[in-house]
Scaffold this motif. Structure first.
Motif, mmCIF file in Angstrom:
data_model
loop_
_atom_site.group_PDB
_atom_site.id
_atom_site.type_symbol
_atom_site.label_atom_id
_atom_site.label_comp_id
_atom_site.label_asym_id
_atom_site.label_seq_id
_atom_site.Cartn_x
_atom_site.Cartn_y
_atom_site.Cartn_z
ATOM 1 N N TYR A 31 0.852 -1.181 0.000
ATOM 2 C CA TYR A 31 0.000 0.000 0.000
ATOM 3 C C TYR A 31 0.892 1.237 0.000
ATOM 4 O O TYR A 31 2.125 1.114 0.132
ATOM 5 N N PRO A 32 0.351 2.439 -0.200
ATOM 6 C CA PRO A 32 1.196 3.619 -0.297
ATOM 7 C C PRO A 32 2.147 3.752 0.893
ATOM 8 O O PRO A 32 1.724 3.851 2.039
ATOM 9 N N GLU A 33 3.437 3.693 0.584
ATOM 10 C CA GLU A 33 4.488 3.875 1.578
ATOM 11 C C GLU A 33 4.446 2.854 2.694
ATOM 12 O O GLU A 33 4.825 3.149 3.839
ATOM 13 N N GLY A 34 4.002 1.635 2.393
ATOM 14 C CA GLY A 34 3.973 0.627 3.436
ATOM 15 C C GLY A 34 3.858 -0.784 2.905
ATOM 16 O O GLY A 34 3.346 -1.024 1.802
ATOM 17 N N VAL A 35 4.335 -1.733 3.705
ATOM 18 C CA VAL A 35 4.250 -3.161 3.420
ATOM 19 C C VAL A 35 3.839 -3.861 4.704
ATOM 20 O O VAL A 35 4.420 -3.614 5.764
ATOM 21 N N LEU A 36 2.828 -4.716 4.633
ATOM 22 C CA LEU A 36 2.403 -5.512 5.776
ATOM 23 C C LEU A 36 2.592 -6.975 5.431
ATOM 24 O O LEU A 36 1.878 -7.529 4.586
ATOM 25 N N LEU A 37 3.582 -7.615 6.058
ATOM 26 C CA LEU A 37 3.816 -9.034 5.846
ATOM 27 C C LEU A 37 2.772 -9.831 6.617
ATOM 28 O O LEU A 37 2.490 -9.537 7.782
ATOM 29 N N LEU A 38 2.205 -10.847 5.967
ATOM 30 C CA LEU A 38 1.073 -11.590 6.526
ATOM 31 C C LEU A 38 1.469 -13.012 6.882
ATOM 32 O O LEU A 38 2.334 -13.612 6.231
ATOM 33 N N ASN A 39 0.796 -13.562 7.889
ATOM 34 C CA ASN A 39 0.936 -15.000 8.126
ATOM 35 C C ASN A 39 -0.025 -15.750 7.200
ATOM 36 O O ASN A 39 -0.856 -15.159 6.497
ATOM 37 N N ASP A 40 0.070 -17.067 7.189
ATOM 38 C CA ASP A 40 -0.725 -17.866 6.260
ATOM 39 C C ASP A 40 -2.220 -17.716 6.524
ATOM 40 O O ASP A 40 -3.033 -17.733 5.594
ATOM 41 N N THR A 41 -2.596 -17.585 7.795
ATOM 42 C CA THR A 41 -4.018 -17.463 8.143
ATOM 43 C C THR A 41 -4.610 -16.187 7.569
ATOM 44 O O THR A 41 -5.682 -16.199 6.954
ATOM 45 N N ALA A 42 -3.914 -15.059 7.773
ATOM 46 C CA ALA A 42 -4.407 -13.785 7.254
ATOM 47 C C ALA A 42 -4.497 -13.814 5.735
ATOM 48 O O ALA A 42 -5.461 -13.307 5.141
ATOM 49 N N ALA A 43 -3.501 -14.396 5.086
ATOM 50 C CA ALA A 43 -3.518 -14.473 3.625
ATOM 51 C C ALA A 43 -4.698 -15.305 3.140
ATOM 52 O O ALA A 43 -5.351 -14.963 2.135
ATOM 53 N N ALA A 44 -5.008 -16.412 3.849
ATOM 54 C CA ALA A 44 -6.139 -17.257 3.455
ATOM 55 C C ALA A 44 -7.455 -16.502 3.576
ATOM 56 O O ALA A 44 -8.339 -16.607 2.718
ATOM 57 N N VAL A 45 -7.610 -15.718 4.640
ATOM 58 C CA VAL A 45 -8.832 -14.928 4.809
ATOM 59 C C VAL A 45 -8.976 -13.932 3.660
ATOM 60 O O VAL A 45 -10.040 -13.806 3.040
ATOM 61 N N LEU A 46 -7.908 -13.219 3.354
ATOM 62 C CA LEU A 46 -7.984 -12.177 2.331
ATOM 63 C C LEU A 46 -8.292 -12.742 0.954
ATOM 64 O O LEU A 46 -8.964 -12.103 0.148
#
Length: 463
Positions: A31-46
Motif C-alpha cells: 500500500y502507499p508507503e507501506g508493506v504488511l507481511l502476513l501470516n498464512d491465516t491472514a492471507a487465506a482470509v484475504l
C-alpha cells in the motif's frame, strides 16, 4: 454462519494489493508507503474477500476448507485491516486477486531483507523549493543511469526481497523512459509509487503511466494559498498541480497529497488538509521539513517555533475530526521539540536502500555527506553485495556501533539511535547520539535558535 460483521462486504481499498513473495515465502499487503507481511491465516482470509461476499460468507467458505475456523477471529482480522485503511467493508472495495512477485528461491535469501527501494531517477527539477532535500552540489549528478541500468537495478532489488519502489527525484516525469521503468517494475510484482510535482504531466502521459501499471502517486503541494505556493516553488506552479491532480484521479490512480511543513505554511495546515480532500486524494501527508540538502542550508528560515509545532498537532487533530472517514491524514511530526529521535529509515541498512541518479547506493537519502563513508555504486557492484557486504551499509547497522547513552537505552531497537546525518550536521560526529533525543548531551544544539548565514533563503538551483 452469522458473524459480528455479517452484511459487511470486505474488499481492498484503492492503492492496496496482495502479493505472494517467494523470497520470504510469505504473502504481503502492499500500500502507499507501506508493506504488511502476513501470516498464512491472514492471507487465506484475504483470498476470500472478493468485494461482493459479506464476512459471514467469507467465514463459511473458510470453514469449508479448514478445520476450527473461528468467525470472531475472522471478523477481528477484517476489522483491524479496515481500521488500518487497507480494506473497506461497505462493498466499494476491489476483489483481492493475489499476484506472485518474481524473485529468487528462498535458499538464496540472507537477512536483513530490504522492503523498499528509493529510486532517485534524476535530480533535474523545474521547481526551486528552499526545503528540497536533494544535494546542494547538483552538478555532480549529471551522469544519470540509463534505462538499462535502472531495469537491471530493479531486477536485483526484487531478487533481494524489495517489494516497493518509490520513483522520485528531482522530478521523475522528466525521464522519458518513466513508463518503461514502471512497466518493468510492475512485471516484477513491485509496488510502484511515483513522487512528483506534477508539472510536466498532461493527459496522454497520465494515461501512459496508468497503463504501465503505476500503483500510486504522491503529488507535492507547497501551500494552500496560491501566491505563497508559487513563491516557494519559484514559478507559477500551484494551478498546474491542481490540474495534475485531476488528471491522475481521472485515470483512477490513488493519490496522496504531500506537503512539506515549515515556518511559512504551518498556519495553513488545516486549509492544506481541506485542499487534499477537495482534490479527491485518498491520503494527505503533512510532513515537517527534514533538514538535508537545500533544507539544511535554509534551516534558519524554515525551522518552526515550539508553539508552531504544538499548534500543528492541534490543527492535525481538528482536521482528522473534520474529515473523519473521508481521507487518511498522516502527520510526520517535527523532532525539534519532542525530545525523542525519529527512527531514521527504520534502522540503518535494515529495510530500505536508496539509489541516486548516478548509481550511488546508500542507506539513506543524505548519507553521502558523512565523513569516511565510501559510497558504493550500482554500475560497478551488484545490489546484493552492496547491501550485505559494503562498509557503507554495515557501518551503523544494528546496535554494536552505538556509544552511550544509546548503547544502554531500552529504546535503541525502537529509534535506532536516531538520524546519523542529523547527528553529524549538528555535532560533527555521525556516531553521536542524535541531538533530537532529550538524553543526548547535544540536545541543546537542536532546540537553540539557528543563525542565518544568508540574508534571505537560497532557492534550489534548477537544472
Amino acid at each position: 454462519m452469522t458473524t459480528a460483521l455479517a452484511g459487511r462486504v470486505p474488499g481492498l481499498r484503492p492503492g492496496v494489493r496482495l502479493v505472494y513473495d517467494p523470497v520470504r515465502e510469505r504473502s504481503a499487503l502492499l500500500y502507499p508507503e507501506g508493506v504488511l507481511l502476513l501470516n498464512d491465516t491472514a492471507a487465506a482470509v484475504l483470498r476470500h474477500c472478493d468485494g461482493r461476499r459479506d464476512s459471514g460468507l467469507v467465514t463459511a467458505e473458510l470453514a469449508a476448507e479448514y478445520n476450527g475456523v473461528d468467525g470472531a477471529q475472522v471478523d477481528e482480522l477484517l476489522a483491524e485491516l479496515a481500521g488500518r485503511r487497507l480494506l473497506t467493508l461497505d462493498g466499494t472495495g476491489s476483489p483481492v486477486r493475489p499476484l506472485r512477485a518474481v524473485g529468487l528461491p528462498a535458499a538464496a535469501v540472507r537477512t536483513p531483507v530490504p522492503l523498499g527501494l528509493i529510486a532517485e531517477l534524476t535530480y533535474r527539477c523545474p521547481l526551486q523549493c528552499t526545503y528540497c532535500a536533494n544535494p546542494v552540489e547538483l552538478a555532480r549528478y549529471r551522469d544519470e543511469l540509463d534505462t538499462g541500468d535502472w531495469l537491471r537495478i530493479l531486477d536485483q532489488a526484487r531478487g533481494l526481497g524489495v517489494l516497493q519502489v518509490h520513483l522520485t527525484g528531482g522530478e521523475p516525469l522528466l525521464r522519458r523512459d518513466l513508463a518503461r521503468i514502471i512497466g518493468h517494475a510492475h512485471g516484477l510484482g513491485l509496488y510502484t509509487n511515483l513522487v512528483t510535482s506534477g508539472l510536466p504531466l498532461d493527459g496522454p502521459r497520465a494515461a501512459e503511466l496508468a497503463a504501465a501499471g503505476l500503483d500510486h502517486v504522491q503529488l507535492s503541494v507547497q501551500d494552500a494559498d496560491l501566491r505563497s505556493a508559487d513563491a516557494v516553488a519559484g514559478r507559477a506552479a500551484h494551478e498546474r498541480k491542481l490540474a495534475a491532480a485531476a488528471l491522475l484521479t481521472g485515470q483512477g490512480l490513488p493519490l496522496t497529497v504531500n506537503v512539506v511543513l515549515h515556518r511559512g505554511n504551518l498556519a495553513r495546515l488545516g486549509a492544506l488538509a481541506d485542499l487534499a480532500v477537495a482534490l479527491g486524494a485518498d491520503r494527505v501527508e503533512l510532513a515537517h521539513t527534514q533538514f538535508y540538502g537545500w533544507a539544511w542550508r535554509n534551516r534558519a528560515h524554515l525551522a518552526p517555533s515550539e508553539e508552531q509545532v504544538r499548534q500543528a498537532e492541534r490543527d492535525v487533530a481538528a482536521a482528522r475530526e473534520r474529515h473523519a472517514g473521508r481521507i487518511e491524514i498522516v502527520h510526520v511530526a517535527a523532532d525539534l521539540h519532542g525530545g525523542t529521535a525519529k527512527p531514521c529509515m527504520n534502522g540503518w541498512g535494515s529495510r530500505q536502500l536508496v539509489v541516486a541518479p548516478t548509481g550511488d547506493v546508500l542507506p539513506c537519502l543524505a548519507a553521502a555527506q558523512l565523513p569516511g563513508l565510501t559510497v558504493p555504486n550500482a554500475r560497478q557492484d551488484g545490489l546484493a553485495a552492496i547491501w550485505h557486504e559494503s562498509p557503507a551499509f554495515n557501518r551503523y547497522r544494528g546496535t554494536d556501533w552505538m556509544p552511550e547513552p544509546c548503547r544502554g537505552c531500552e529504546l535503541r531497537e525502537v529509534d535506532h539511535g536516531g538520524c546519523r546525518c542529523q547527528a553529524f550536521q549538528l555535532t560533527g560526529d555521525p556516531a553521536a547520539t542524535d541531538p533530537a533525543c532529550r538524553l543526548s548531551p547535544h540536545h541543546h544544539l537542536l532546540t537553540a535558535p539557528a543563525l542565518a548565514d544568508t540574508p534571505a533563503p537560497v532557492p534550489r538551483r534548477p537544472r
